[in-house]
Design a protein around this motif. Structure first.
Motif, PDB file in Angstrom:
ATOM      1  N   HIS A 102       1.872   6.724  -6.871  1.00 50.38           N
ATOM      2  CA  HIS A 102       0.856   7.662  -7.341  1.00 50.38           C
ATOM      3  C   HIS A 102       1.212   9.103  -7.000  1.00 50.38           C
ATOM      4  CE1 HIS A 102      -2.075   4.315  -8.074  1.00 50.38           C
ATOM      5  NE2 HIS A 102      -2.113   5.028  -9.169  1.00 50.38           N
ATOM      6  N   TYR A 103       1.809   9.315  -5.845  1.00 43.80           N
ATOM      7  CA  TYR A 103       2.242  10.669  -5.488  1.00 43.80           C
ATOM      8  C   TYR A 103       3.260  11.177  -6.503  1.00 43.80           C
ATOM      9  CZ  TYR A 103       4.724  14.503  -3.370  1.00 43.80           C
ATOM     10  OH  TYR A 103       5.329  15.718  -3.166  1.00 43.80           O
TER      11      TYR A 103
ATOM     12  N   TYR B 277      -7.298  10.445 -12.705  1.00 45.26           N
ATOM     13  CA  TYR B 277      -8.080   9.533 -11.866  1.00 45.26           C
ATOM     14  C   TYR B 277      -9.363   9.085 -12.551  1.00 45.26           C
ATOM     15  CZ  TYR B 277      -4.784  10.199  -8.119  1.00 45.26           C
ATOM     16  OH  TYR B 277      -3.635  10.210  -7.372  1.00 45.26           O
TER      17      TYR B 277
ATOM     18  N   ILE C 152       0.839  -1.196   0.000  1.00 45.76           N
ATOM     19  CA  ILE C 152       0.000   0.000   0.000  1.00 45.76           C
ATOM     20  C   ILE C 152       0.875   1.248   0.000  1.00 45.76           C
ATOM     21  CG2 ILE C 152      -1.684   1.338   1.327  1.00 45.76           C
ATOM     22  CD1 ILE C 152      -2.819  -1.425   2.243  1.00 45.76           C
ATOM     23  N   HIS C 153       1.930   1.239   0.818  1.00 44.22           N
ATOM     24  CA  HIS C 153       2.854   2.375   0.852  1.00 44.22           C
ATOM     25  C   HIS C 153       3.536   2.577  -0.499  1.00 44.22           C
ATOM     26  CE1 HIS C 153       2.418   3.233   5.086  1.00 44.22           C
ATOM     27  NE2 HIS C 153       2.657   1.971   5.393  1.00 44.22           N
TER      28      HIS C 153
ATOM     29  N   ILE D 142       2.372   1.756  -3.468  1.00 46.52           N
ATOM     30  CA  ILE D 142       1.382   2.264  -4.417  1.00 46.52           C
ATOM     31  C   ILE D 142       1.125   3.746  -4.184  1.00 46.52           C
ATOM     32  CG2 ILE D 142      -1.051   2.123  -5.111  1.00 46.52           C
ATOM     33  CD1 ILE D 142      -0.833  -0.919  -4.468  1.00 46.52           C
ATOM     34  N   ARG D 143       0.980   4.130  -2.920  1.00 44.20           N
ATOM     35  CA  ARG D 143       0.734   5.545  -2.603  1.00 44.20           C
ATOM     36  C   ARG D 143       1.907   6.418  -3.024  1.00 44.20           C
ATOM     37  NH1 ARG D 143      -2.092   6.763   2.988  1.00 44.20           N
ATOM     38  NH2 ARG D 143      -2.111   8.742   1.914  1.00 44.20           N
ATOM     39  N   GLU D 144       3.119   5.953  -2.765  1.00 40.98           N
ATOM     40  CA  GLU D 144       4.304   6.712  -3.158  1.00 40.98           C
ATOM     41  C   GLU D 144       4.384   6.828  -4.680  1.00 40.98           C
ATOM     42  OE1 GLU D 144       9.177   6.628  -2.752  1.00 40.98           O
ATOM     43  OE2 GLU D 144       7.990   5.091  -1.744  1.00 40.98           O
TER      44      GLU D 144
END
Length: 59
Positions: free
Chosen positions: A22-23, A38, A15-16, A18-20
């Motif tokens: 996308h950021y 999006y 999850i981390h 993926i978030r990084e």
């Protein structure tokens, strides 16, 4: 940044990642570019879910 490799167990670390990812993809985008990004992803996801639903119904 390269697309993250997700483990088969899908952990909190995934999850981390993926978030990084996308950021990094969106940090320099304008608000309208983010909306488009999006929305396109959401439409692709819905299309895939509809295809899977149809495949499941054919079985």
């Amino acid at each position: 940044m390269a697309k993250p490799v997700i483990s088969p167990d899908f952990t909190i670390e995934d999850i981390h990642k993926i978030r990084e990812y996308h950021y990094e993809l969106t940090k320099d985008m304008t608000t309208q570019e983010k909306i488009n990004f999006y929305n396109e992803g959401g439409r692709a996801f819905l299309k895939e879910m509809e295809e899977r639903k149809l495949q499941k119904a054919q079985l």
